[in-house]
Scaffold this active site. Sequence first.
Site, short mmCIF file in Angstrom:
data_model
loop_
_atom_site.label_atom_id
_atom_site.label_comp_id
_atom_site.label_asym_id
_atom_site.label_seq_id
_atom_site.Cartn_x
_atom_site.Cartn_y
_atom_site.Cartn_z
N ASP A 8 45.00 26.79 38.90
CA ASP A 8 44.81 26.01 37.69
C ASP A 8 46.20 25.77 37.08
O ASP A 8 47.22 26.10 37.68
CB ASP A 8 43.81 26.70 36.73
CG ASP A 8 44.38 27.93 36.05
OD1 ASP A 8 45.51 28.36 36.40
OD2 ASP A 8 43.71 28.47 35.17
N CYS A 65 46.01 31.75 39.11
CA CYS A 65 45.83 31.27 37.74
C CYS A 65 46.81 32.04 36.86
O CYS A 65 47.76 32.62 37.38
CB CYS A 65 44.38 31.38 37.28
SG CYS A 65 43.68 33.04 37.22
N THR A 67 46.40 34.83 35.05
CA THR A 67 46.31 36.29 35.30
C THR A 67 45.83 36.63 36.70
O THR A 67 45.98 37.77 37.13
CB THR A 67 45.31 36.92 34.32
OG1 THR A 67 44.02 36.32 34.54
CG2 THR A 67 45.73 36.71 32.87
N HIS A 98 42.00 47.66 54.57
CA HIS A 98 40.72 48.33 54.28
C HIS A 98 39.60 47.37 53.89
O HIS A 98 38.43 47.69 54.10
CB HIS A 98 40.90 49.34 53.14
CG HIS A 98 41.57 50.60 53.57
ND1 HIS A 98 41.57 51.75 52.83
CD2 HIS A 98 42.30 50.88 54.70
CE1 HIS A 98 42.25 52.70 53.47
NE2 HIS A 98 42.72 52.20 54.59
N HIS A 133 35.94 51.08 57.94
CA HIS A 133 36.04 50.07 56.86
C HIS A 133 35.13 48.87 57.11
O HIS A 133 34.71 48.20 56.17
CB HIS A 133 37.49 49.60 56.71
CG HIS A 133 38.42 50.73 56.41
ND1 HIS A 133 38.35 51.46 55.25
CD2 HIS A 133 39.41 51.29 57.15
CE1 HIS A 133 39.27 52.42 55.27
NE2 HIS A 133 39.92 52.33 56.42
C1 RB5 Z 1 44.31 29.55 31.48
O1 RB5 Z 1 44.91 29.53 30.24
C2 RB5 Z 1 43.98 30.98 31.88
O2 RB5 Z 1 42.88 31.43 31.14
C3 RB5 Z 1 43.68 31.05 33.36
O3 RB5 Z 1 44.78 30.59 34.06
C4 RB5 Z 1 43.39 32.43 33.92
O4 RB5 Z 1 44.36 33.34 33.53
C5 RB5 Z 1 42.02 32.94 33.74
O5 RB5 Z 1 41.65 34.01 34.22
#
Ligand code: RB5
Length: 143
Positions: A8, A65, A67, A98, A133
């Site tokens: 994203d 993304c 996080t 694993h 595993h």
């Molecule tokens: C976008 O701002 C952010 O929420 C997305 O990239 C991600 O971190 C969501 O888990």
Amino acid sequence: MKIAIGADHGGFHLKEMIRGLVTDLGHEVHDMGCYSMESVDYPDIAKLVCAQVDTGVMDRGILICGTGIGMSMAANRYQHVRAALCHDHYTARMSREHNNANVLCMGERVIGIGVADEIVRIWLEIEFSGGRHLGRIEQFSQC
Ligand code: RB5
């Protein structure tokens, strides 16, 4: 391998770097977007990548993304996807050894490009150990 990648807007810059790295490592890369910093919904991108991995059209997927959390949550909704959120070398290696992870998720806002580069190299190189595993990951289908 055939590898689908996607991000994203929160992972766009890292995805651009990873695309070059994975190509340089000799893999066939399919970039499913996004293609700019314009805001998009990460489940839409996860779907584009995971539908390909789920059906075996692609061998692996890499999703990024902000996080890595949203992408990993969305990716693991697909039956044959085993997505791992990795932000260090150890979890990258173990997700292959694993868990036979077939989708790697990372957060651009969490790690730098140097760590991401090494995670991707490790994750693409390490083989699944199998053995005990295998039985464990087969239990996922009963969940
Ligand atoms: C976008 O701002 C952010 O929420 C997305 O990239 C991600 O971190 C969501 O888990």
